[in-house]
Design a protein around this motif. Structure first.
Motif, PDB file in Angstrom:
ATOM      1  N   PRO A 269      66.373  91.331  87.703  1.00 50.68           N
ATOM      2  CA  PRO A 269      65.440  90.286  86.590  1.00 50.68           C
ATOM      3  C   PRO A 269      64.517  89.158  87.340  1.00 50.68           C
ATOM      4  O   PRO A 269      63.932  88.435  86.623  1.00 50.68           O
ATOM      5  CB  PRO A 269      66.528  89.756  85.608  1.00 50.68           C
ATOM      6  CG  PRO A 269      67.799  89.598  86.320  1.00 50.68           C
ATOM      7  CD  PRO A 269      67.670  90.771  87.480  1.00 50.68           C
ATOM      8  N   MET A 270      65.010  89.052  88.469  1.00 51.90           N
ATOM      9  CA  MET A 270      64.425  87.671  89.284  1.00 51.90           C
ATOM     10  C   MET A 270      62.914  87.758  89.639  1.00 51.90           C
ATOM     11  O   MET A 270      62.585  86.970  89.716  1.00 51.90           O
ATOM     12  CB  MET A 270      65.249  87.211  90.512  1.00 51.90           C
ATOM     13  CG  MET A 270      66.844  87.308  90.054  1.00 51.90           C
ATOM     14  SD  MET A 270      67.082  86.349  88.317  1.00 51.90           S
ATOM     15  CE  MET A 270      66.703  84.782  88.528  1.00 51.90           C
TER      16      MET A 270
ATOM     17  N   PHE B 188      74.692  86.793  91.143  1.00 52.59           N
ATOM     18  CA  PHE B 188      74.954  85.609  89.905  1.00 52.59           C
ATOM     19  C   PHE B 188      74.467  86.032  88.808  1.00 52.59           C
ATOM     20  O   PHE B 188      74.807  85.182  87.814  1.00 52.59           O
ATOM     21  CB  PHE B 188      74.595  84.257  90.622  1.00 52.59           C
ATOM     22  CG  PHE B 188      75.581  84.044  91.915  1.00 52.59           C
ATOM     23  CD1 PHE B 188      76.796  84.518  92.059  1.00 52.59           C
ATOM     24  CD2 PHE B 188      75.415  83.061  92.737  1.00 52.59           C
ATOM     25  CE1 PHE B 188      77.770  84.088  93.166  1.00 52.59           C
ATOM     26  CE2 PHE B 188      76.233  82.415  93.758  1.00 52.59           C
ATOM     27  CZ  PHE B 188      77.307  83.223  93.964  1.00 52.59           C
TER      28      PHE B 188
ATOM     29  N   ILE C 260      70.745  80.708  91.827  1.00 53.43           N
ATOM     30  CA  ILE C 260      71.179  80.564  90.338  1.00 53.43           C
ATOM     31  C   ILE C 260      72.222  79.251  90.587  1.00 53.43           C
ATOM     32  O   ILE C 260      73.363  79.674  90.958  1.00 53.43           O
ATOM     33  CB  ILE C 260      71.677  81.638  89.755  1.00 53.43           C
ATOM     34  CG1 ILE C 260      70.503  82.544  89.538  1.00 53.43           C
ATOM     35  CG2 ILE C 260      72.234  81.309  88.376  1.00 53.43           C
ATOM     36  CD1 ILE C 260      71.001  83.901  88.997  1.00 53.43           C
TER      37      ILE C 260
ATOM     38  N   PRO D  43      60.277  83.302  91.219  1.00 53.16           N
ATOM     39  CA  PRO D  43      60.165  82.595  89.799  1.00 53.16           C
ATOM     40  C   PRO D  43      61.381  81.733  89.423  1.00 53.16           C
ATOM     41  O   PRO D  43      61.316  80.570  88.825  1.00 53.16           O
ATOM     42  CB  PRO D  43      60.207  83.779  88.861  1.00 53.16           C
ATOM     43  CG  PRO D  43      59.454  84.790  89.620  1.00 53.16           C
ATOM     44  CD  PRO D  43      60.052  84.603  91.074  1.00 53.16           C
TER      45      PRO D  43
END
Lengths: 346, 238
Positions: A103-104, A155, A188, A221
């Motif tokens: 997702p990063m 994480f 994170i 991001p």
């Protein structure tokens, strides 16, 4: 294969069967229950149906077989990639994925270009190591280390990643020493804070990739949620609590994060910290270009002069497309993990 | 810093905000409600499920002064789907609070930019302002959704604009046909919108919350317009 279900599958059997089954899977590395001769024939037949052991995978090795990539098919048909790195000193390290996709969305990472499909269970993470443990067995070799640097952000799948660490570390299982397991995060902060409170000797690696907020935000991001200094404050707390050395990963991208002032800024940030910096040669994806060898040497020199321990990763696994989320498999346009490279001095 | 801890909570009630979004309000099984700053999040761990799912973070949408800790959940995947199935009385562990998506009291001119369910922490923050009757607080909220029916908390947000004279909301609909009699924007947040609404306002701190692509794109719009990155604060939903 869900290792947490084996107890349920063996319900009704004598209690010692569970220990025998675990030994068969993780120590004897059997691929067929027929090899567990301590089990009655009927039980072996039942387990073959209720808890099948085969792992469906394709492997791709480089010519020297120093890196082997495996594309493992999960029970829902999704595929993950995992890489075995065979080091010249005899170590065998497996780079595992923690999610299908990621997702990063880091700009330099091809895995980041596919969004997150789903997180992996702890068993699915361990399965990747088990696959290579089986592959190495005929040579009398074992998996000696595991790095969470494959597809996904560990994480962002914290509970399962840590459950997998505990399974890998189990003395009655694969018995991989905690000190030989590393978890790499893009930063994170809450994950690092939770990790600090774990009573584990697992290594922490941070994907830093830039010493300044502006560049880091362009590349990652997640860097928009905190500043470099806020990230380092959380890492400092980790170091203070655990007394463990942290690895900072720095992917070297030409014209982006390889300038003289960035080398000096990086050295200033790292100076006096219980850490080491890993300078990683970037494999070109078309979006960015790799930094030159000269720039990497310059960074190494600046860091060394500042007293910061530094290694430079030569490419390892390029022939098997085992690089930093940049690898598209021919099937399903799936992408590979983190830069699977070897730590070595320039 | 408020210490983070694990506490068992029970689901008190569920509020349907839209066909896809529920607000789940939890109360502690014993002891006090957790203390948190508006804008923070908690990890939700559904301990009663036969097949345990790993915990996931959710922004708190209630105000620190409310009687419950609420999270607003859009049904997107396995975890949010399971949360939608919880019934009052269900036990969960709430771990937290966490996060630093917190406007400081010194920030008197704020721009909030929410993408979809990224509105959740802003609702908490705005309700906190109402609770303090912060009439000197200037807030410009851009709330972006694909279509009109995706907007959640419309009534509450309108109530907030009536309670606080410094709060203004611009609804941005990116996939909706324009309606002449409705205020709002029918496009994505962009540089021209920033100029149109913010330049005269002298806004100083920008808070962004939503999906990774939404926050990335919006943040780039701000940076290209010359907003200093220290003034841009973001929370990512992933």
């Amino acid at each position: 294969m869900d290792f947490t279900q084996i107890g349920e599958v063996l319900e009704g059997e004598p209690k010692y069967r569970l220990a025998q089954a675990k030994r068969g899977i993780f120590v004897d590395l059997v691929e067929d229950w027929e090899q567990v001769t301590a089990f009655p024939k009927a039980l072996r037949a039942r387990l073959a149906v209720d808890f099948p052991l085969p792992i469906e995978a394709q492997t791709f090795g480089d010519t020297k077989m120093t890196a082997v990539k495996a594309l493992i098919r999960l029970s829902d048909g999704k595929r993950i990639e995992t890489v075995l790195m065979r080091h010249t000193d005899g170590r065998n390290t497996v780079c595992v994925s923690s999610q299908v996709g990621c997702p990063m969305a880091c700009a330099f990472c091809a895995t980041g270009k596919m969004s997150l499909l789903r997180s992996l269970s702890a068993s699915e993470i361990v399965l990747q190591v088990l696959f290579f443990a089986r592959l190495l067995k005929p040579e009398g070799e074992r998996v000696s280390g595991v790095v969470f640097m494959g597809m996904g952000e560990p994480f962002a799948n914290y509970d399962n990643a840590l459950a997998a660490v505990r399974m890998l570390n189990d003395h009655d299982g694969l018995n991989i020493g905690a000190r030989h397991i590393s978890i790499s995060t893009c930063g994170i902060l809450e994950g690092i804070r939770r990790f600090t409170s774990e009573a584990l000797q697992v290594n922490l690696a941070i994907s830093l990739h830039a010493p300044d907020d502006k560049t880091r935000r362009e590349l990652m991001p997640v860097a928009r949620t905190h500043t470099v200094l806020e990230l380092l404050a959380v890492v400092d707390e980790y170091i203070a609590q655990t007394k463990r050395k942290v690895m900072f990963e720095y992917l070297m991208i030409g014209g982006k994060n390889d300038a003289d002032e960035q080398a000096h800024a990086l050295a200033k940030l790292m100076q006096g910290k219980l850490c080491m910096v890993n300078l990683i040669a970037y494999n070109s994806t078309g979006v960015f270009v790799p930094a030159t060898r000269e720039r990497m040497v310059f960074f190494k020199t600046v860091l060394e002069q500042a007293g910061v321990p530094v290694t430079v990763r030569f490419r390892h696994g390029r022939e098997v497309k085992g690089a930093c989320g940049q690898l598209l498999t021919k099937e399903d346009a799936y992408v590979l993990p983190s830069d699977v490279t070897d730590a070595a001095s320039v | 810093m408020i210490p983070s801890e694990d506490t068992i909570y029970r689901l008190d009630h569920v509020t349907r905000e839209s066909p896809e979004v529920l607000t789940l309000s939890f109360a502690p099984e014993a002891g006090e409600l957790m203390q948190f700053h508006a804008g923070q999040y908690v990890y939700v761990d559904m301990i009663e499920r036969p097949k345990r799912l790993p915990s996931r973070p959710y922004s708190i949408s209630s105000s620190p002064s409310d009687a419950f800790v609420s999270v607003s959940v859009k049904k997107l995947g396995a975890f949010s789907g399971a949360l939608h199935e919880l019934t009052p009385g269900s036990r969960v562990i709430l771990r937290g609070p966490a996060g630093n998506f917190i406007p400081q009291p010194s920030m008197k001119k704020l721009v909030f930019i929410a993408g979809g369910i990224g509105i959740a922490p802003f609702l908490s923050i705005l309700k906190g302002f109402v609770g303090r009757n912060a009439q000197d607080q200037e807030v410009l909220l851009f709330y972006s959704n694909k279509r009109r029916e995706d907007i959640v908390f419309f009534g509450e947000l309108q109530g907030i604009t009536q309670a606080l004279r410094g709060v203004r909301i611009v609804y941005c609909l990116t996939q909706q046909e324009e309606k002449a009699d409705e205020a709002g924007e029918y496009r994505r947040f962009d540089g021209s919108m920033l100029k149109q609404y913010c330049s005269k306002f002298g806004m100083q701190d920008y808070f962004l919350c939503g999906s990774v692509p939404f926050v990335t794109e919006t943040s780039q719009v701000l940076e290209h317009a010359g907003v200093l990155c220290q003034r841009i604060h973001a929370e990512l939903f992933y």
